[in-house]
Every structure is written in C-alpha cells, then in structure tokens.
Design a protein around this motif. Structure first.
Motif, PDB file in Angstrom:
ATOM      1  N   GLU A   1       0.824  -1.200   0.000  1.00  0.00           N
ATOM      2  CA  GLU A   1       0.000   0.000   0.000  1.00  0.00           C
ATOM      3  C   GLU A   1       0.865   1.259   0.000  1.00  0.00           C
ATOM      4  O   GLU A   1       1.940   1.294   0.622  1.00  0.00           O
ATOM      5  CB  GLU A   1      -0.911   0.009   1.233  1.00  0.00           C
ATOM      6  CG  GLU A   1      -1.943  -1.111   1.223  1.00  0.00           C
ATOM      7  CD  GLU A   1      -2.857  -1.067   2.428  1.00  0.00           C
ATOM      8  OE1 GLU A   1      -2.554  -0.294   3.374  1.00  0.00           O
ATOM      9  OE2 GLU A   1      -3.871  -1.777   2.436  1.00  0.00           O
ATOM     10  N   PHE A   2       0.371   2.284  -0.703  1.00  0.00           N
ATOM     11  CA  PHE A   2       1.051   3.576  -0.766  1.00  0.00           C
ATOM     12  C   PHE A   2       0.027   4.674  -0.506  1.00  0.00           C
ATOM     13  O   PHE A   2      -1.161   4.528  -0.824  1.00  0.00           O
ATOM     14  CB  PHE A   2       1.698   3.785  -2.134  1.00  0.00           C
ATOM     15  CG  PHE A   2       2.741   2.768  -2.483  1.00  0.00           C
ATOM     16  CD1 PHE A   2       4.074   2.956  -2.131  1.00  0.00           C
ATOM     17  CD2 PHE A   2       2.399   1.601  -3.162  1.00  0.00           C
ATOM     18  CE1 PHE A   2       5.037   2.020  -2.451  1.00  0.00           C
ATOM     19  CE2 PHE A   2       3.352   0.647  -3.488  1.00  0.00           C
ATOM     20  CZ  PHE A   2       4.684   0.863  -3.130  1.00  0.00           C
TER      21      PHE A   2
ATOM     22  N   ASN B   1       8.188   7.763   0.845  1.00  0.00           N
ATOM     23  CA  ASN B   1       8.772   8.538   1.937  1.00  0.00           C
ATOM     24  C   ASN B   1      10.282   8.427   2.057  1.00  0.00           C
ATOM     25  O   ASN B   1      10.940   9.373   2.475  1.00  0.00           O
ATOM     26  CB  ASN B   1       8.134   8.126   3.263  1.00  0.00           C
ATOM     27  CG  ASN B   1       6.696   8.585   3.363  1.00  0.00           C
ATOM     28  OD1 ASN B   1       6.411   9.763   3.194  1.00  0.00           O
ATOM     29  ND2 ASN B   1       5.796   7.657   3.617  1.00  0.00           N
ATOM     30  N   ASP B   2      10.839   7.284   1.697  1.00  0.00           N
ATOM     31  CA  ASP B   2      12.292   7.118   1.780  1.00  0.00           C
ATOM     32  C   ASP B   2      12.719   5.998   0.850  1.00  0.00           C
ATOM     33  O   ASP B   2      11.887   5.321   0.231  1.00  0.00           O
ATOM     34  CB  ASP B   2      12.760   6.853   3.210  1.00  0.00           C
ATOM     35  CG  ASP B   2      12.035   5.695   3.871  1.00  0.00           C
ATOM     36  OD1 ASP B   2      11.924   4.627   3.245  1.00  0.00           O
ATOM     37  OD2 ASP B   2      11.557   5.862   5.004  1.00  0.00           O
ATOM     38  N   PHE B   3      14.047   5.817   0.742  1.00  0.00           N
ATOM     39  CA  PHE B   3      14.586   4.915  -0.268  1.00  0.00           C
ATOM     40  C   PHE B   3      14.161   3.471  -0.043  1.00  0.00           C
ATOM     41  O   PHE B   3      14.004   2.716  -1.009  1.00  0.00           O
ATOM     42  CB  PHE B   3      16.119   5.016  -0.326  1.00  0.00           C
ATOM     43  CG  PHE B   3      16.676   4.651  -1.668  1.00  0.00           C
ATOM     44  CD1 PHE B   3      17.053   3.346  -1.956  1.00  0.00           C
ATOM     45  CD2 PHE B   3      16.787   5.609  -2.666  1.00  0.00           C
ATOM     46  CE1 PHE B   3      17.545   3.005  -3.217  1.00  0.00           C
ATOM     47  CE2 PHE B   3      17.287   5.276  -3.923  1.00  0.00           C
ATOM     48  CZ  PHE B   3      17.670   3.974  -4.196  1.00  0.00           C
TER      49      PHE B   3
ATOM     50  N   LYS C   1       9.896  -2.041  -2.195  1.00  0.00           N
ATOM     51  CA  LYS C   1       8.596  -2.703  -2.125  1.00  0.00           C
ATOM     52  C   LYS C   1       8.230  -3.280  -3.495  1.00  0.00           C
ATOM     53  O   LYS C   1       8.506  -2.680  -4.530  1.00  0.00           O
ATOM     54  CB  LYS C   1       7.518  -1.712  -1.683  1.00  0.00           C
ATOM     55  CG  LYS C   1       7.641  -1.274  -0.240  1.00  0.00           C
ATOM     56  CD  LYS C   1       6.514  -0.322   0.130  1.00  0.00           C
ATOM     57  CE  LYS C   1       6.581   0.074   1.593  1.00  0.00           C
ATOM     58  NZ  LYS C   1       5.474   0.987   1.961  1.00  0.00           N
ATOM     59  N   LYS C   2       7.582  -4.423  -3.482  1.00  0.00           N
ATOM     60  CA  LYS C   2       7.157  -5.052  -4.731  1.00  0.00           C
ATOM     61  C   LYS C   2       5.841  -4.440  -5.221  1.00  0.00           C
ATOM     62  O   LYS C   2       4.895  -4.283  -4.439  1.00  0.00           O
ATOM     63  CB  LYS C   2       6.987  -6.561  -4.539  1.00  0.00           C
ATOM     64  CG  LYS C   2       8.302  -7.323  -4.487  1.00  0.00           C
ATOM     65  CD  LYS C   2       8.076  -8.811  -4.664  1.00  0.00           C
ATOM     66  CE  LYS C   2       9.399  -9.543  -4.884  1.00  0.00           C
ATOM     67  NZ  LYS C   2       9.190 -10.979  -5.163  1.00  0.00           N
ATOM     68  N   LEU C   3       5.822  -4.106  -6.499  1.00  0.00           N
ATOM     69  CA  LEU C   3       4.567  -3.696  -7.129  1.00  0.00           C
ATOM     70  C   LEU C   3       3.794  -4.914  -7.587  1.00  0.00           C
ATOM     71  O   LEU C   3       2.556  -4.951  -7.531  1.00  0.00           O
ATOM     72  CB  LEU C   3       4.840  -2.774  -8.312  1.00  0.00           C
ATOM     73  CG  LEU C   3       5.420  -1.394  -8.007  1.00  0.00           C
ATOM     74  CD1 LEU C   3       5.530  -0.570  -9.279  1.00  0.00           C
ATOM     75  CD2 LEU C   3       4.583  -0.654  -6.967  1.00  0.00           C
TER      76      LEU C   3
ATOM     77  N   TYR D   1       9.055  11.605  -2.448  1.00  0.00           N
ATOM     78  CA  TYR D   1       9.048  11.504  -3.908  1.00  0.00           C
ATOM     79  C   TYR D   1       7.641  11.087  -4.307  1.00  0.00           C
ATOM     80  O   TYR D   1       6.993  10.306  -3.608  1.00  0.00           O
ATOM     81  CB  TYR D   1      10.068  10.450  -4.323  1.00  0.00           C
ATOM     82  CG  TYR D   1      10.348  10.330  -5.800  1.00  0.00           C
ATOM     83  CD1 TYR D   1      11.248  11.190  -6.426  1.00  0.00           C
ATOM     84  CD2 TYR D   1       9.766   9.330  -6.566  1.00  0.00           C
ATOM     85  CE1 TYR D   1      11.544  11.059  -7.780  1.00  0.00           C
ATOM     86  CE2 TYR D   1      10.050   9.189  -7.916  1.00  0.00           C
ATOM     87  CZ  TYR D   1      10.940  10.052  -8.517  1.00  0.00           C
ATOM     88  OH  TYR D   1      11.238   9.912  -9.862  1.00  0.00           O
ATOM     89  N   TYR D   2       7.162  11.615  -5.428  1.00  0.00           N
ATOM     90  CA  TYR D   2       5.778  11.364  -5.839  1.00  0.00           C
ATOM     91  C   TYR D   2       5.757  10.728  -7.230  1.00  0.00           C
ATOM     92  O   TYR D   2       6.492  11.135  -8.131  1.00  0.00           O
ATOM     93  CB  TYR D   2       4.979  12.664  -5.839  1.00  0.00           C
ATOM     94  CG  TYR D   2       4.914  13.314  -4.482  1.00  0.00           C
ATOM     95  CD1 TYR D   2       3.878  13.017  -3.601  1.00  0.00           C
ATOM     96  CD2 TYR D   2       5.901  14.203  -4.059  1.00  0.00           C
ATOM     97  CE1 TYR D   2       3.826  13.613  -2.335  1.00  0.00           C
ATOM     98  CE2 TYR D   2       5.853  14.792  -2.805  1.00  0.00           C
ATOM     99  CZ  TYR D   2       4.817  14.492  -1.950  1.00  0.00           C
ATOM    100  OH  TYR D   2       4.775  15.061  -0.712  1.00  0.00           O
ATOM    101  N   ILE D   3       4.883   9.733  -7.395  1.00  0.00           N
ATOM    102  CA  ILE D   3       4.818   8.961  -8.639  1.00  0.00           C
ATOM    103  C   ILE D   3       3.366   8.913  -9.104  1.00  0.00           C
ATOM    104  O   ILE D   3       2.458   8.640  -8.301  1.00  0.00           O
ATOM    105  CB  ILE D   3       5.329   7.527  -8.403  1.00  0.00           C
ATOM    106  CG1 ILE D   3       6.760   7.565  -7.867  1.00  0.00           C
ATOM    107  CG2 ILE D   3       5.271   6.712  -9.700  1.00  0.00           C
ATOM    108  CD1 ILE D   3       7.267   6.212  -7.404  1.00  0.00           C
ATOM    109  N   PRO D   4       3.083   9.177 -10.373  1.00  0.00           N
ATOM    110  CA  PRO D   4       1.704   9.097 -10.866  1.00  0.00           C
ATOM    111  C   PRO D   4       1.096   7.721 -10.599  1.00  0.00           C
ATOM    112  O   PRO D   4       1.745   6.688 -10.791  1.00  0.00           O
ATOM    113  CB  PRO D   4       1.857   9.357 -12.377  1.00  0.00           C
ATOM    114  CG  PRO D   4       3.117  10.149 -12.497  1.00  0.00           C
ATOM    115  CD  PRO D   4       4.026   9.599 -11.433  1.00  0.00           C
TER     116      PRO D   4
END
Length: 308
Positions: A104-105, A143-145, A150-152, A175-178
């Motif tokens: 989860e993100f 939030n951090d490296f 984490k597995k998608l 960091y933000y990802i679409p």
C-alpha cells in the motif's frame, strides 16, 4: 452524431472530431528509407512517405465522411480532449492505493493536497505541456529509499519503474509517482508471464527532475505520466536489433499491428498503445519502449480503479 473527418497535411494523417479542428487520432508520415551508396544507415527519400490508414477509423459509428488535403501545411491541430467521469468513488475518499502485490502507498490528490504536501509542487502536477496536455493530477507518495524496494507485482519492485538516470543523480524525499504506474506494473507482469522469463527494465517514470525535462520543462513524453516503460532484455536476449523489437511486439500486440511509429501501434489486451520504432530511435536500437498513451486527470482514476 457528428461525423468525423480526415485531414492530411505535410506532417500526418489525422482523424478529426466533427465540426472542430481537433484530432482524435493521428498517424505520422514516415519517410520511406533507401540505403544510399556509401551510407551506413538508411536515409529518407525526399518527398516519399509510407502511410498506414487504420481500418478501424471507417468502422466507427461516426466514420469519416470527408477528407481535407493540404500538403504544404505543417501545423499540428490540437488534440481532442474528452470529458470523462470516473467510475470510481470521489477522489477525496481515497487515502491509499494498493499495488497488485498487496503493498500500500499513500494516495495524493494534488488539487486538494494544499500545504500538507509542499514538495509535491516540484513534480509539477497539472502543468500544461507543449500541446496543452496536463501532467497527472493523482500521485502516490514514497517517503524514503527503502520504499523503493517494495514489490509492485510478483516479479517487479518499485525501484525498477524509476529512471536509472534519476536514481544515479540522487533522489530527494518525499518523492511522488503518478498512480498510473500501478497499472503499468500490472501489465508488465502479464507481459513477463507471457515471456516466461525475466525482463530487465531500464526506465519507467521520469519526474521533472529528469535532465531532459530540466532542459525542456514542457516536453511531452509518456514517461512523465507513469505510463511508459523501457526495457533492455528478455531473459538472455538483449534487445539490439529489429528482430528483437519484432519479438517483443509479437507478444504485446494481439492483432492488427500497425507498426512502430504509429499511435496507436495496434491492439493489445495488456493495455499498451504504442511501441517505438527503430527509425524513432535513430536506428540505434538498445531497448524496447512501450507505452499506454497520455493518461491524465479523471482518466487516471479509471485507469487504476481496481487498485483504489
């Protein structure tokens, strides 16, 4: 229903929205190639072009009824933007997005984040690019490296879907990802299952910190939307020839393949719309590029609704 029409100029063939100067789809004019004496690479033949007209344009309920031709016109009509209502719930109800792996993100709506996500502005959400297309609205937060590990999906980690170039230059958190990249990862897992072998990814999402976009902030690329992927090998097979591109495309596109360089390139049950051709790479083949088009704004929610 307003009938579509076809426009041909010196740049491309367009399927136009009826009563407008906006295009629904286009097929770029691709120069025919000829190996000239002493040349080491194929060279365009002046004034000669290859053109594939998609048959599906004439199978639509609003099939084109007329065509306009102006071979001296090099202007680009604007892209037609549909107004789409998401089938998912209201964005404000989402607090997380769940990858196919179950990880989860934190889900972020850039239009309501306000001062709670001050670093998000650096990712330029909703910014208009050179043709007016808006960059994504919805993101998930890293939030951090260690979150990159984490597995998608079963076989892919989040780290694999971030540009190698950005990682090498260093990343600032958060960091933000679409959110669209969740669907991209799911499709890549399905492609890996078809191959039955590992896929070595070299680049997925490219943020505004990517060097090309630092130099040209309004440059349009599907990598900016989390909907494009580059990979350099399948199993032991390195992608460095036309035969390798064909090998990939045969797995990706289910039928009616129009060829790299066309948008869309053909139909794919995996959700991919486009594959890059050798000509677009300058005949320096060193990866396969696949993308799902420019999925943005309300369409982002529809794209990932199964994961919200």
């Amino acid at each position: 229903m307003s009938t579509t029409w076809i426009k041909l100029n010196a740049k491309a063939l367009y399927l136009m929205k009826g009563g407008t100067n906006e295009f629904i789809e286009k097929v770029d004019l691709v120069p025919k190639l000829e190996l000239l004496t002493g040349a080491t690479v194929p060279t365009p033949i002046a004034g000669k072009f290859s053109l594939n007209i998609p048959a599906r344009w004439f199978e639509r309920s609003d099939a084109p009824g007329q065509m306009a031709i102006n071979l001296t016109d090099t202007s680009e009509p604007s892209a037609f933007k549909t107004t789409t209502t998401p089938t998912a719930a209201t964005p404000s109800t989402f607090s997380k997005i769940t990858a196919p792996s179950g990880e989860e993100f934190a889900f972020i709506d850039s239009r309501s984040a306000g001062t709670s996500e001050p670093n998000l502005a650096n990712f330029q959400p909703n910014q208009a690019l050179n043709d007016g297309t808006l960059l994504p609205r919805y993101y998930f937060k890293v939030n951090d490296f260690k979150d990159f590990s984490k597995k998608l999906t079963t076989n892919f980690t989040l780290l694999e879907f971030i540009s190698d170039t950005e990682i090498a230059r260093g990343i600032t958190f958060p960091y933000y990802i679409p959110v669209a990249i969740i669907r991209l990862a799911d499709s890549m897992q399905s492609l890996r299952d078809r191959f039955g072998e590992p896929i070595r990814v070299s680049s997925g999402y490219r943020s505004p910190f990517y060097p090309d976009y630092q130099n040209n902030p309004s440059f349009k690329s599907a990598h900016r939307f989390g909907t494009a992927i580059d990979f350099v090998s399948v199993g032991d097979r390195i992608i460095d020839s036309q035969a390798d591109l064909d090998f990939v495309d045969d797995k990706v596109f289910d039928g009616g393949f129009l060829g790299g360089g066309n948008r869309p390139s053909g139909s794919s049950s995996l959700g991919f719309e486009f594959t890059e051709s050798a000509a677009e790479m300058g005949f320096d083949i060193h990866h396969s590029h696949l993308d799902m088009g420019y999925i943005t704004q309300n369409a982002e929610l529809i794209h990932v609704k199964d994961f919200l």
